[in-house]
Design a protein around this motif. Structure first.
Motif, short mmCIF file in Angstrom:
data_model
loop_
_atom_site.label_atom_id
_atom_site.label_comp_id
_atom_site.label_asym_id
_atom_site.label_seq_id
_atom_site.Cartn_x
_atom_site.Cartn_y
_atom_site.Cartn_z
N ARG A 4 5.17 58.28 41.88
CA ARG A 4 4.56 59.45 42.47
C ARG A 4 3.06 58.98 42.88
O ARG A 4 2.76 57.82 42.69
N PRO A 5 3.25 59.19 44.59
CA PRO A 5 1.93 59.51 45.16
C PRO A 5 0.43 58.94 44.07
O PRO A 5 0.44 60.11 43.66
N PRO A 6 -0.95 58.25 45.04
CA PRO A 6 -1.75 58.45 44.06
C PRO A 6 -2.34 59.74 44.20
O PRO A 6 -2.25 60.41 45.74
N ILE A 7 -3.24 60.29 43.69
CA ILE A 7 -3.97 62.13 44.06
C ILE A 7 -4.95 61.58 44.51
O ILE A 7 -5.91 60.62 44.18
N PRO A 8 -5.84 62.11 45.46
CA PRO A 8 -7.07 61.90 46.02
C PRO A 8 -7.84 62.33 45.07
O PRO A 8 -7.52 63.53 43.94
N ALA A 9 -8.91 61.39 44.91
CA ALA A 9 -9.88 61.30 43.78
C ALA A 9 -11.62 61.90 43.71
O ALA A 9 -11.63 60.97 45.50
N HIS A 10 -11.67 62.61 43.69
CA HIS A 10 -13.37 62.99 44.64
C HIS A 10 -14.49 61.92 43.50
O HIS A 10 -14.12 61.59 42.63
N PRO A 11 -15.39 60.74 44.41
CA PRO A 11 -15.67 60.39 43.11
C PRO A 11 -17.51 60.58 42.67
O PRO A 11 -17.46 61.91 42.85
N ARG A 12 -17.22 60.25 40.87
CA ARG A 12 -18.07 61.21 39.86
C ARG A 12 -20.01 60.03 40.74
O ARG A 12 -20.17 60.63 39.91
N LEU A 85 -3.32 55.23 52.64
CA LEU A 85 -4.06 54.63 54.29
C LEU A 85 -5.39 54.17 54.45
O LEU A 85 -6.04 54.95 53.92
N ARG A 86 -5.90 53.20 54.46
CA ARG A 86 -6.77 52.18 54.60
C ARG A 86 -8.09 52.37 56.46
O ARG A 86 -9.32 51.72 56.01
N ASN A 87 -6.69 53.15 56.95
CA ASN A 87 -7.83 52.83 58.53
C ASN A 87 -8.54 53.92 58.85
O ASN A 87 -8.08 54.50 60.27
N GLY A 88 -8.59 55.27 57.82
CA GLY A 88 -8.77 56.31 58.63
C GLY A 88 -7.69 57.86 58.40
O GLY A 88 -6.29 57.35 57.75
N PRO A 89 -7.87 59.23 58.58
CA PRO A 89 -6.25 59.92 58.14
C PRO A 89 -5.58 60.32 59.04
O PRO A 89 -5.48 59.96 59.89
N CYS A 90 -4.39 60.84 57.58
CA CYS A 90 -3.53 60.76 58.60
C CYS A 90 -3.44 62.35 59.91
O CYS A 90 -4.74 62.74 60.05
N GLY A 91 -2.63 62.32 59.99
CA GLY A 91 -2.47 63.36 61.19
C GLY A 91 -2.66 64.88 60.65
O GLY A 91 -2.21 66.16 61.57
N GLY A 92 -1.86 65.06 59.59
CA GLY A 92 -1.90 66.16 58.40
C GLY A 92 -2.98 66.39 58.02
O GLY A 92 -2.51 67.80 57.33
N VAL A 93 -4.40 66.22 58.40
CA VAL A 93 -5.54 66.81 57.47
C VAL A 93 -5.27 68.28 57.96
O VAL A 93 -5.60 68.66 59.23
N GLY A 94 -5.62 68.77 57.06
CA GLY A 94 -5.93 70.71 57.68
C GLY A 94 -7.41 70.90 58.62
O GLY A 94 -8.00 69.66 58.46
N ALA A 95 -7.49 71.76 59.32
CA ALA A 95 -8.39 72.28 59.56
C ALA A 95 -9.35 72.24 58.70
O ALA A 95 -10.80 72.33 58.63
N ASP A 96 -9.69 72.58 57.21
CA ASP A 96 -10.65 72.90 55.78
C ASP A 96 -10.47 71.55 55.57
O ASP A 96 -11.15 71.55 54.71
N GLY A 97 -9.73 70.05 56.40
CA GLY A 97 -10.19 68.99 55.18
C GLY A 97 -9.22 68.35 54.14
O GLY A 97 -9.58 67.85 52.86
N SER A 98 -8.42 69.34 53.75
CA SER A 98 -7.44 69.37 52.82
C SER A 98 -6.77 68.44 53.18
O SER A 98 -6.15 67.74 54.04
N CYS A 99 -5.56 67.86 52.16
CA CYS A 99 -4.99 66.88 52.93
C CYS A 99 -4.26 67.24 52.31
O CYS A 99 -3.41 68.53 52.10
N GLU A 100 -2.19 67.01 53.58
CA GLU A 100 -1.08 67.08 54.07
C GLU A 100 -0.25 66.82 52.76
O GLU A 100 0.50 67.85 52.36
N VAL A 101 -0.47 66.22 51.27
CA VAL A 101 0.14 66.26 50.28
C VAL A 101 -0.18 66.56 49.56
O VAL A 101 0.54 67.99 48.70
N TYR A 102 -1.56 66.54 49.18
CA TYR A 102 -2.04 67.23 48.35
C TYR A 102 -2.82 68.59 49.02
O TYR A 102 -4.06 68.48 48.49
N PRO A 103 -2.36 69.62 49.51
CA PRO A 103 -3.17 70.94 50.33
C PRO A 103 -4.87 71.55 49.30
O PRO A 103 -6.09 72.07 49.63
N ASP A 104 -4.52 71.59 47.88
CA ASP A 104 -5.03 72.30 47.11
C ASP A 104 -6.35 71.44 46.87
O ASP A 104 -8.04 71.38 46.63
N MET A 105 -6.73 69.95 47.37
CA MET A 105 -7.55 68.52 47.30
C MET A 105 -7.94 68.37 48.73
O MET A 105 -7.13 68.55 49.62
#
Length: 175
Positions: A4-12, A85-105
């Motif tokens: 599975r691809p990695p899942i974005p994590a919110h730093p604690r 991606l280590r150099n910035g976001p892909c072109g699929g970032v949602g207008a609300d800042g959501s991830c293209e692969v995991y839209p709820d993140m």
């Protein structure tokens, strides 16, 4: 077997505290000496690396690439991006800042910008991350950092001839 691809994590760990710890743990002779002893030890080395893995996974969602980018990404692990991606976001970032692969993140790069900008460090995100060396996966980036192996992970300029100008971690210069 599919992975599975990695899942974005919110730093604690808060950004301000993370930058303070970075300054406290910056390379110096005593840490270079300690890290060399840890690496030479058959018992301490794997124990230290496992402790780093657990700590950084819990605090930042770290994937143990061995080439830590946390100090220049607002302490958000870019390897948590499902596309790594280590150099910035892909072109699929949602207008609300959501991830293209995991839209709820949230996109790791949106979060990285917000955290870095909140500490006056948004310019760090303009550094170009060199391609990752996959041979370092699973290695301790703390030991690599203290031994000076991370000093050419970012560039601040790329010339027309392809010459890279190495850029040290911004925190090391005391800025």
């Amino acid at each position: 077997m599919t992975t599975r691809p990695p899942i974005p994590a919110h730093p604690r760990l808060g950004t301000c505290l993370a930058y303070q710890l970075q300054r406290a743990l910056r390379p110096r002779p005593s840490l270079r000496w300690l890290s060399a002893r840890i690496q030479a030890s058959g018992l301490a080395h794997p124990l230290f690396t496992k402790t780093e893995r657990l700590t950084k996974d819990t605090l930042f969602g770290c994937r143990m690439c061995g080439q830590c980018a946390l100090p220049v990404t607002g302490y958000v692990c870019p390897m948590g991006c499902p596309k790594e991606l280590r150099n910035g976001p892909c072109g699929g970032v949602g207008a609300d800042g959501s991830c293209e692969v995991y839209p709820d993140m949230r996109c790791v790069w949106v979060e990285a910008y917000e955290r870095a900008a909140g500490q006056g460090r948004a310019a760090d995100l303009q550094l170009l991350h060199l391609p990752i060396d996959h041979r370092r996966w699973g290695q301790s980036s703390w030991l690599n950092y203290w031994q000076g192996r991370d000093e050419e992970l970012w560039t601040d300029k790329v010339g027309d001839t392809g010459d890279n100008v190495p850029h040290r971690l911004p925190v090391l210069g005391g800025s």
